[in-house]
Design a protein around this motif. Structure first.
Motif, PDB file in Angstrom:
ATOM      1  N   TYR A  56       0.833  -1.203   0.000  1.00 31.51           N
ATOM      2  CA  TYR A  56       0.000   0.000   0.000  1.00 31.51           C
ATOM      3  C   TYR A  56       0.867   1.253   0.000  1.00 31.51           C
ATOM      4  O   TYR A  56       0.607   2.202  -0.749  1.00 31.51           O
ATOM      5  N   LEU A  57       1.925   1.277   0.828  1.00 37.57           N
ATOM      6  CA  LEU A  57       2.819   2.436   0.889  1.00 37.57           C
ATOM      7  C   LEU A  57       3.543   2.654  -0.441  1.00 37.57           C
ATOM      8  O   LEU A  57       3.678   3.781  -0.904  1.00 37.57           O
ATOM      9  N   ARG A  58       4.006   1.567  -1.042  1.00 38.20           N
ATOM     10  CA  ARG A  58       4.689   1.686  -2.332  1.00 38.20           C
ATOM     11  C   ARG A  58       3.739   2.234  -3.396  1.00 38.20           C
ATOM     12  O   ARG A  58       4.117   3.073  -4.213  1.00 38.20           O
ATOM     13  N   GLU A  59       2.499   1.787  -3.361  1.00 35.55           N
ATOM     14  CA  GLU A  59       1.499   2.270  -4.311  1.00 35.55           C
ATOM     15  C   GLU A  59       1.210   3.754  -4.097  1.00 35.55           C
ATOM     16  O   GLU A  59       1.087   4.523  -5.056  1.00 35.55           O
ATOM     17  N   ARG A  60       1.135   4.173  -2.821  1.00 38.38           N
ATOM     18  CA  ARG A  60       0.891   5.589  -2.502  1.00 38.38           C
ATOM     19  C   ARG A  60       2.064   6.459  -2.954  1.00 38.38           C
ATOM     20  O   ARG A  60       1.865   7.548  -3.482  1.00 38.38           O
ATOM     21  N   ILE A  61       3.301   5.985  -2.742  1.00 36.35           N
ATOM     22  CA  ILE A  61       4.480   6.746  -3.156  1.00 36.35           C
ATOM     23  C   ILE A  61       4.502   6.913  -4.672  1.00 36.35           C
ATOM     24  O   ILE A  61       4.782   7.995  -5.192  1.00 36.35           O
ATOM     25  N   GLU A  62       4.189   5.842  -5.406  1.00 35.34           N
ATOM     26  CA  GLU A  62       4.132   5.923  -6.868  1.00 35.34           C
ATOM     27  C   GLU A  62       3.061   6.910  -7.324  1.00 35.34           C
ATOM     28  O   GLU A  62       3.257   7.661  -8.271  1.00 35.34           O
ATOM     29  N   ASP A  63       1.935   6.914  -6.621  1.00 32.73           N
ATOM     30  CA  ASP A  63       0.845   7.829  -6.950  1.00 32.73           C
ATOM     31  C   ASP A  63       1.270   9.280  -6.729  1.00 32.73           C
ATOM     32  O   ASP A  63       0.994  10.152  -7.551  1.00 32.73           O
ATOM     33  N   VAL A  64       1.955   9.543  -5.606  1.00 29.85           N
ATOM     34  CA  VAL A  64       2.433  10.902  -5.314  1.00 29.85           C
ATOM     35  C   VAL A  64       3.465  11.327  -6.355  1.00 29.85           C
ATOM     36  O   VAL A  64       3.432  12.455  -6.852  1.00 29.85           O
TER      37      VAL A  64
ATOM     38  N   ARG B 239       1.691  12.241  -9.531  1.00 27.53           N
ATOM     39  CA  ARG B 239       0.991  13.518  -9.418  1.00 27.53           C
ATOM     40  C   ARG B 239       1.963  14.698  -9.489  1.00 27.53           C
ATOM     41  O   ARG B 239       1.707  15.700 -10.164  1.00 27.53           O
TER      42      ARG B 239
END
Length: 201
Positions: free
Chosen positions: A7-15, A18
């Protein structure tokens, strides 16, 4: 733990995605500048094709090309770098960068033709596909670079791969001189990319 890590890796990629998108959006020209540059290009093309003619025809051409420029402003100018005043930017691009790019392209065409003729006569051909990194990322810049590489004899751009912040070109090379991607990129792209980077990001 594994699920939290994913989940954290996915959030970092999303940030990252963006932030990259916002940085690209910040580089774009304002809408009115895109309309003006598109209108200048279309109106100039109209005059070159149709000739000067009467004043009434020029007025109709100006109005029609302005309407088209308002509707299609993003097709020509979305990827142009944002830098300087509109007038200086337009003069710099159309009077300095584009003629020099075309001049370099002519010399690259002559050089590539001679090299291919030599390779064919001497039967010195080792074809292959190389992956080279592009410093350009915008769609227009990559398209012009890929087409420029394809136009020069001996090379053919097969595919463009874009990932987060990076772009690669897969090029069929008639005589692979090196397998090192960086050196192959310098040989294949030459000065073309440097001139394109003055207009596109």
């Amino acid at each position: 733990m594994g699920r939290v890590h994913f989940y954290l890796r996915e959030r970092i990629e999303d940030v990252k995605r963006r932030v990259l998108y916002e940085s690209y959006e910040a580089r774009k020209l304002p809408p009115w500048e895109r309309v003006v540059i598109t209108w200048i290009v279309l109106f100039t093309f109209w005059v070159l094709v149709a000739g000067w003619g009467r004043v009434a025809h020029l007025l109709i051409a100006a109005v029609v090309t302005l309407l088209i420029a308002v509707i299609m402003r993003d097709m020509l100018t979305e990827d142009i770098r944002r830098r300087g005043h509109l007038l200086t930017k337009s003069l710099y691009i159309f009077l300095f960068v584009v003629p020099q790019y075309l001049f370099i392209m002519v010399f690259r065409l002559i050089e590539s033709n001679l090299r291919v003729v030599r390779n064919v006569i001497l039967l010195d051909i080792t074809p292959g596909i190389v992956k080279i990194e592009a410093d350009l990322y915008s769609d227009t810049g990559l398209t012009i670079l890929a087409n420029s590489i394809t136009l020069t004899p001996g090379t053919l751009t097969l595919d463009v791969e874009k990932k987060l912040g990076k772009a690669h070109l897969y090029v069929h090379w008639i005589n692979v001189e090196t397998l090192d991607g960086e050196r192959a990129g310098r040989i294949i792209k030459g000065d073309l990319e440097e001139w394109l980077k003055k207009i596109f990001w």
